[in-house]
Design a protein around this motif. Structure first.
Motif, mmCIF file in Angstrom:
data_model
loop_
_atom_site.group_PDB
_atom_site.id
_atom_site.type_symbol
_atom_site.label_atom_id
_atom_site.label_comp_id
_atom_site.label_asym_id
_atom_site.label_seq_id
_atom_site.Cartn_x
_atom_site.Cartn_y
_atom_site.Cartn_z
ATOM 1 N N THR A 90 7.524 1.501 6.680
ATOM 2 C CA THR A 90 7.989 1.500 8.060
ATOM 3 C C THR A 90 9.510 1.560 8.066
ATOM 4 O O THR A 90 10.173 1.341 7.062
ATOM 5 C CB THR A 90 7.479 0.288 8.870
ATOM 6 O OG1 THR A 90 7.685 0.556 10.270
ATOM 7 C CG2 THR A 90 8.179 -0.999 8.485
ATOM 8 N N TYR A 91 10.029 1.881 9.218
ATOM 9 C CA TYR A 91 11.473 1.916 9.455
ATOM 10 C C TYR A 91 11.827 0.722 10.323
ATOM 11 O O TYR A 91 11.123 0.416 11.285
ATOM 12 C CB TYR A 91 11.855 3.217 10.182
ATOM 13 C CG TYR A 91 13.238 3.197 10.783
ATOM 14 C CD1 TYR A 91 14.364 3.403 9.984
ATOM 15 C CD2 TYR A 91 13.425 2.950 12.136
ATOM 16 C CE1 TYR A 91 15.629 3.375 10.527
ATOM 17 C CE2 TYR A 91 14.697 2.923 12.690
ATOM 18 C CZ TYR A 91 15.791 3.137 11.881
ATOM 19 O OH TYR A 91 17.054 3.084 12.418
ATOM 20 N N HIS A 92 12.911 0.048 9.971
ATOM 21 C CA HIS A 92 13.500 -0.979 10.834
ATOM 22 C C HIS A 92 14.924 -0.552 11.131
ATOM 23 O O HIS A 92 15.624 -0.052 10.244
ATOM 24 C CB HIS A 92 13.542 -2.345 10.142
ATOM 25 C CG HIS A 92 12.196 -2.944 9.888
ATOM 26 N ND1 HIS A 92 11.296 -3.219 10.890
ATOM 27 C CD2 HIS A 92 11.601 -3.327 8.739
ATOM 28 C CE1 HIS A 92 10.206 -3.743 10.374
ATOM 29 N NE2 HIS A 92 10.362 -3.816 9.062
ATOM 30 N N ILE B 130 9.704 9.510 7.282
ATOM 31 C CA ILE B 130 8.609 8.806 6.595
ATOM 32 C C ILE B 130 7.256 9.218 7.161
ATOM 33 O O ILE B 130 7.185 9.884 8.199
ATOM 34 C CB ILE B 130 8.772 7.272 6.716
ATOM 35 C CG1 ILE B 130 8.723 6.828 8.183
ATOM 36 C CG2 ILE B 130 10.055 6.809 6.031
ATOM 37 C CD1 ILE B 130 8.728 5.313 8.391
ATOM 38 N N VAL B 131 6.215 8.802 6.488
ATOM 39 C CA VAL B 131 4.850 8.881 7.005
ATOM 40 C C VAL B 131 4.536 7.459 7.473
ATOM 41 O O VAL B 131 4.056 6.638 6.692
ATOM 42 C CB VAL B 131 3.854 9.344 5.921
ATOM 43 C CG1 VAL B 131 2.453 9.442 6.504
ATOM 44 C CG2 VAL B 131 4.301 10.663 5.303
ATOM 45 N N PRO B 132 4.878 7.117 8.727
ATOM 46 C CA PRO B 132 4.785 5.731 9.170
ATOM 47 C C PRO B 132 3.375 5.151 8.997
ATOM 48 O O PRO B 132 2.406 5.716 9.487
ATOM 49 C CB PRO B 132 5.167 5.788 10.650
ATOM 50 C CG PRO B 132 5.830 7.101 10.849
ATOM 51 C CD PRO B 132 5.259 8.029 9.802
ATOM 52 N N GLY B 133 3.315 4.052 8.289
ATOM 53 C CA GLY B 133 2.045 3.379 8.083
ATOM 54 C C GLY B 133 1.000 4.256 7.398
ATOM 55 O O GLY B 133 -0.196 3.971 7.457
ATOM 56 N N GLY B 134 1.441 5.335 6.764
ATOM 57 C CA GLY B 134 0.512 6.231 6.084
ATOM 58 C C GLY B 134 -0.250 7.164 7.010
ATOM 59 O O GLY B 134 -1.159 7.870 6.589
ATOM 60 N N GLY C 78 0.795 -1.226 0.000
ATOM 61 C CA GLY C 78 0.000 0.000 0.000
ATOM 62 C C GLY C 78 0.823 1.269 0.000
ATOM 63 O O GLY C 78 0.276 2.365 -0.049
ATOM 64 N N GLY C 79 2.149 1.148 0.065
ATOM 65 C CA GLY C 79 2.999 2.326 0.185
ATOM 66 C C GLY C 79 3.643 2.736 -1.121
ATOM 67 O O GLY C 79 3.694 1.973 -2.073
ATOM 68 N N GLU D 62 -8.250 1.556 16.322
ATOM 69 C CA GLU D 62 -9.117 1.146 15.217
ATOM 70 C C GLU D 62 -8.618 1.706 13.891
ATOM 71 O O GLU D 62 -8.221 2.859 13.808
ATOM 72 C CB GLU D 62 -10.545 1.634 15.487
ATOM 73 C CG GLU D 62 -11.554 1.058 14.531
ATOM 74 C CD GLU D 62 -12.972 1.457 14.877
ATOM 75 O OE1 GLU D 62 -13.805 1.395 13.969
ATOM 76 O OE2 GLU D 62 -13.233 1.829 16.031
ATOM 77 N N ARG D 63 -8.601 0.878 12.879
ATOM 78 C CA ARG D 63 -8.194 1.190 11.509
ATOM 79 C C ARG D 63 -6.693 1.405 11.339
ATOM 80 O O ARG D 63 -6.253 1.786 10.255
ATOM 81 C CB ARG D 63 -8.969 2.393 10.957
ATOM 82 C CG ARG D 63 -10.453 2.146 10.796
ATOM 83 C CD ARG D 63 -11.169 3.276 10.078
ATOM 84 N NE ARG D 63 -10.812 4.607 10.518
ATOM 85 C CZ ARG D 63 -11.464 5.322 11.436
ATOM 86 N NH1 ARG D 63 -12.520 4.822 12.024
ATOM 87 N NH2 ARG D 63 -11.075 6.526 11.751
ATOM 88 N N HIS D 64 -5.900 1.215 12.392
ATOM 89 C CA HIS D 64 -4.449 1.375 12.277
ATOM 90 C C HIS D 64 -3.763 0.152 12.883
ATOM 91 O O HIS D 64 -3.593 0.086 14.095
ATOM 92 C CB HIS D 64 -3.987 2.650 12.968
ATOM 93 C CG HIS D 64 -4.550 3.895 12.372
ATOM 94 N ND1 HIS D 64 -4.293 4.294 11.073
ATOM 95 C CD2 HIS D 64 -5.383 4.824 12.894
ATOM 96 C CE1 HIS D 64 -4.934 5.420 10.823
ATOM 97 N NE2 HIS D 64 -5.605 5.761 11.906
#
Length: 183
Positions: free
Chosen positions: A90-92, A178-182, A60-61, A136-138
């Motif tokens: 995501t960042y690892h 980043i925009v983590p997880g959108g 989705g990214g 919820e939703r995340h």
């Protein structure tokens, strides 16, 4: 090539602690182990790993999830790797314990599986008297407004790949790239 395992429902999960390894190396091993699991050459396996800094994009990214330039990331030696897992970016990095379960599911319900991965993290945190929950939703595990564990999974022929990355003691500044997880 791989040791054989009893693949029955009460079989133990084989644990492999990889230590700190590059994301692409762990991804390649995860994919090979998943193929071996699909072929019943190995039983269920859990890979535990810590990665050098890397950004991973789920299905989705996209580039819109990266807030810094490619040049900036290159200077820092940070790779951006496209993956087949769900979710966005995501960042690892060091201080994050990443768990990649390679399991044969009884059904194709990846949403239920993802919920169970979150539940495992919630129960571990509870053992440490850390109150966490879901938003919820995340997807993921949260402490208040702060995400403490990212989760993103993939599955093929009921065999799982990817998993969950609880933040134990990471440098959080890369999440600003980043925009983590959108979100």
């Amino acid at each position: 090539m791989y040791p054989s395992f009893d693949a029955g429902p009460n079989a133990p999960v084989h644990l492999i602690r990889l230590g700190r390894v590059a994301y692409r190396h762990a991804l390649s091993l995860m994919q090979r182990m998943a193929e071996a699991r699909r072929l019943e050459q190995v039983g269920d396996t859990l890979l535990l790993v810590e990665h050098p800094p890397v950004l991973t994009l789920g299905r989705g990214g996209g580039a819109e999830d990266v807030r810094v330039s490619d040049e900036y990331l290159r200077r820092l030696g940070i790779e951006v790797v496209q993956t087949e897992r769900g979710g966005r970016i995501t960042y690892h990095g060091p201080g994050q314990l990443v768990a990649y379960p390679i399991l044969k599911l009884l059904d194709d319900d990846l949403h239920s599986y993802l919920w169970r991965l979150e539940q495992v993290v919630l129960e571990v945190l509870d053992e440490w008297n850390i109150l966490a929950g879901r938003v919820e939703r995340h997807p993921g595990v949260w402490i208040g407004q702060d995400k403490v564990a990212a989760v993103g999974v993939a599955g093929q022929d009921r065999v799982t790949t990817h998993g969950v990355g609880p933040n134990v003691d990471p440098n959080l500044s890369p999440f600003q790239w980043i925009v983590p997880g959108g979100i």
